[in-house]
Design a protein around this motif. Sequence first.
Motif, PDB file in Angstrom:
ATOM      1  N   SER A  49     -41.068  -9.179  -1.131  1.00  0.00           N
ATOM      2  CA  SER A  49     -40.925 -10.141  -2.212  1.00  0.00           C
ATOM      3  C   SER A  49     -39.723  -9.753  -3.070  1.00  0.00           C
ATOM      4  N   VAL A  50     -38.800 -10.701  -3.251  1.00  0.00           N
ATOM      5  CA  VAL A  50     -37.608 -10.472  -4.053  1.00  0.00           C
ATOM      6  C   VAL A  50     -37.691 -11.342  -5.297  1.00  0.00           C
ATOM      7  N   TYR A  51     -37.478 -10.716  -6.441  1.00  0.00           N
ATOM      8  CA  TYR A  51     -37.527 -11.400  -7.730  1.00  0.00           C
ATOM      9  C   TYR A  51     -36.125 -11.450  -8.320  1.00  0.00           C
ATOM     10  N   LEU A  52     -35.635 -12.653  -8.556  1.00  0.00           N
ATOM     11  CA  LEU A  52     -34.361 -12.849  -9.240  1.00  0.00           C
ATOM     12  C   LEU A  52     -34.682 -13.008 -10.716  1.00  0.00           C
ATOM     13  N   MET A  53     -34.170 -12.064 -11.515  1.00  0.00           N
ATOM     14  CA  MET A  53     -34.465 -12.055 -12.945  1.00  0.00           C
ATOM     15  C   MET A  53     -33.167 -12.231 -13.725  1.00  0.00           C
ATOM     16  N   LYS A  54     -33.301 -12.534 -15.001  1.00  0.00           N
ATOM     17  CA  LYS A  54     -32.119 -12.713 -15.840  1.00  0.00           C
ATOM     18  C   LYS A  54     -31.244 -11.462 -15.837  1.00  0.00           C
ATOM     19  N   GLU A  55     -31.884 -10.288 -15.811  1.00  0.00           N
ATOM     20  CA  GLU A  55     -31.160  -9.019 -15.917  1.00  0.00           C
ATOM     21  C   GLU A  55     -30.750  -8.431 -14.573  1.00  0.00           C
ATOM     22  N   GLY A  56     -31.191  -9.022 -13.467  1.00  0.00           N
ATOM     23  CA  GLY A  56     -30.885  -8.470 -12.154  1.00  0.00           C
ATOM     24  C   GLY A  56     -31.946  -8.889 -11.147  1.00  0.00           C
ATOM     25  N   SER A  57     -32.087  -8.125 -10.083  1.00  0.00           N
ATOM     26  CA  SER A  57     -33.044  -8.464  -9.030  1.00  0.00           C
ATOM     27  C   SER A  57     -33.892  -7.249  -8.678  1.00  0.00           C
ATOM     28  N   VAL A  58     -35.115  -7.528  -8.228  1.00  0.00           N
ATOM     29  CA  VAL A  58     -36.068  -6.481  -7.876  1.00  0.00           C
ATOM     30  C   VAL A  58     -36.685  -6.849  -6.528  1.00  0.00           C
ATOM     31  N   VAL A  59     -36.899  -5.856  -5.678  1.00  0.00           N
ATOM     32  CA  VAL A  59     -37.614  -6.073  -4.422  1.00  0.00           C
ATOM     33  C   VAL A  59     -38.922  -5.297  -4.482  1.00  0.00           C
ATOM     34  N   GLN A  60     -39.988  -5.919  -4.006  1.00  0.00           N
ATOM     35  CA  GLN A  60     -41.281  -5.247  -3.841  1.00  0.00           C
ATOM     36  C   GLN A  60     -41.657  -5.373  -2.374  1.00  0.00           C
ATOM     37  N   GLN A  61     -41.999  -4.246  -1.768  1.00  0.00           N
ATOM     38  CA  GLN A  61     -42.395  -4.251  -0.366  1.00  0.00           C
ATOM     39  C   GLN A  61     -43.900  -4.080  -0.284  1.00  0.00           C
ATOM     40  N   GLY A  62     -44.590  -5.141   0.151  1.00  0.00           N
ATOM     41  CA  GLY A  62     -46.031  -5.086   0.338  1.00  0.00           C
ATOM     42  C   GLY A  62     -46.384  -4.584   1.727  1.00  0.00           C
ATOM     43  N   THR A  63     -47.660  -4.569   2.011  1.00  0.00           N
ATOM     44  CA  THR A  63     -48.147  -4.164   3.323  1.00  0.00           C
ATOM     45  C   THR A  63     -47.927  -5.314   4.307  1.00  0.00           C
ATOM     46  N   PRO A  64     -47.200  -5.081   5.398  1.00  0.00           N
ATOM     47  CA  PRO A  64     -46.952  -6.156   6.361  1.00  0.00           C
ATOM     48  C   PRO A  64     -48.257  -6.750   6.900  1.00  0.00           C
ATOM     49  N   LEU A  65     -48.198  -8.042   7.208  1.00  0.00           N
ATOM     50  CA  LEU A  65     -49.363  -8.729   7.755  1.00  0.00           C
ATOM     51  C   LEU A  65     -49.620  -8.343   9.198  1.00  0.00           C
ATOM     52  N   VAL A  66     -48.554  -8.035   9.933  1.00  0.00           N
ATOM     53  CA  VAL A  66     -48.666  -7.635  11.336  1.00  0.00           C
ATOM     54  C   VAL A  66     -47.658  -6.524  11.615  1.00  0.00           C
ATOM     55  N   THR A  67     -47.912  -5.799  12.671  1.00  0.00           N
ATOM     56  CA  THR A  67     -46.944  -4.827  13.169  1.00  0.00           C
ATOM     57  C   THR A  67     -46.817  -5.063  14.662  1.00  0.00           C
ATOM     58  N   GLY A  68     -45.737  -4.637  15.210  1.00  0.00           N
ATOM     59  CA  GLY A  68     -45.531  -4.841  16.640  1.00  0.00           C
ATOM     60  C   GLY A  68     -44.917  -6.201  16.925  1.00  0.00           C
ATOM     61  N   THR A  69     -45.169  -6.731  18.102  1.00  0.00           N
ATOM     62  CA  THR A  69     -44.583  -7.979  18.560  1.00  0.00           C
ATOM     63  C   THR A  69     -45.643  -9.076  18.550  1.00  0.00           C
ATOM     64  N   HIS A  70     -45.306 -10.211  17.925  1.00  0.00           N
ATOM     65  CA  HIS A  70     -46.276 -11.310  17.796  1.00  0.00           C
ATOM     66  C   HIS A  70     -45.596 -12.655  17.964  1.00  0.00           C
ATOM     67  N   GLU A  71     -46.321 -13.582  18.520  1.00  0.00           N
ATOM     68  CA  GLU A  71     -45.855 -14.959  18.593  1.00  0.00           C
ATOM     69  C   GLU A  71     -45.963 -15.573  17.200  1.00  0.00           C
ATOM     70  N   ILE A  72     -44.992 -16.401  16.842  1.00  0.00           N
ATOM     71  CA  ILE A  72     -45.004 -17.085  15.552  1.00  0.00           C
ATOM     72  C   ILE A  72     -45.650 -18.453  15.747  1.00  0.00           C
ATOM     73  N   ALA A  73     -46.633 -18.748  14.936  1.00  0.00           N
ATOM     74  CA  ALA A  73     -47.324 -20.037  15.026  1.00  0.00           C
ATOM     75  C   ALA A  73     -46.380 -21.170  14.633  1.00  0.00           C
ATOM     76  N   ARG A  74     -46.614 -22.328  15.202  1.00  0.00           N
ATOM     77  CA  ARG A  74     -45.870 -23.519  14.782  1.00  0.00           C
ATOM     78  C   ARG A  74     -46.293 -23.871  13.359  1.00  0.00           C
ATOM     79  N   PHE A  75     -45.330 -24.350  12.585  1.00  0.00           N
ATOM     80  CA  PHE A  75     -45.585 -24.742  11.206  1.00  0.00           C
ATOM     81  C   PHE A  75     -46.593 -25.887  11.201  1.00  0.00           C
ATOM     82  N   ASP A  76     -47.693 -25.691  10.495  1.00  0.00           N
ATOM     83  CA  ASP A  76     -48.748 -26.698  10.417  1.00  0.00           C
ATOM     84  C   ASP A  76     -49.018 -27.008   8.948  1.00  0.00           C
TER      85      ASP A  76
END
Length: 137
Positions: A49-76
């Motif tokens: 997650s990247v936050y664009l703020m008045k004073e600059g930008s911040v990145v927060q790295q959360g826990t990934p939803l998946v690891t390894g290789t995965h098929e991407i679902a079609r947008f529904d």
Amino acid sequence: MKKITEILSDAQKYAMSIRPKVGGFPVLAEVLRQAGVQMNSWSLPSCQSVYLMKEGSVVQQGTPLVTGTHEIARFDRDVLIAALRIDQEGKSTFPEFLQSAWRAGVMGYDVDFSARKVTYYGIRGESYLEEYPAIEL
């Protein structure tokens, strides 16, 4: 003077302390907007997650939803809207919402705090825009 990482963290903690279970996103969004956050871009499945703020930008790295290789679902769009409504009704946690969005084929989303709009994106350029109401804290 506080660093922007502290400003963001303090705003997030405050928002979570006052956020109602049902319809809580507009409260979180307003607290962040008042703290100087202009845009927020989420990347799924990495949960970066990247936050664009008045004073600059911040990145927060959360826990990934998946690891390894995965098929991407079609947008529904319908599955995404269902996930949004469940979340808005307070019937899911944020991590559950992110998983549901990922299963709906969402690769990322952007929040524009001044326009009060969230745009969700699929891998092939699909998108769904949802507006949220202005609130007073």
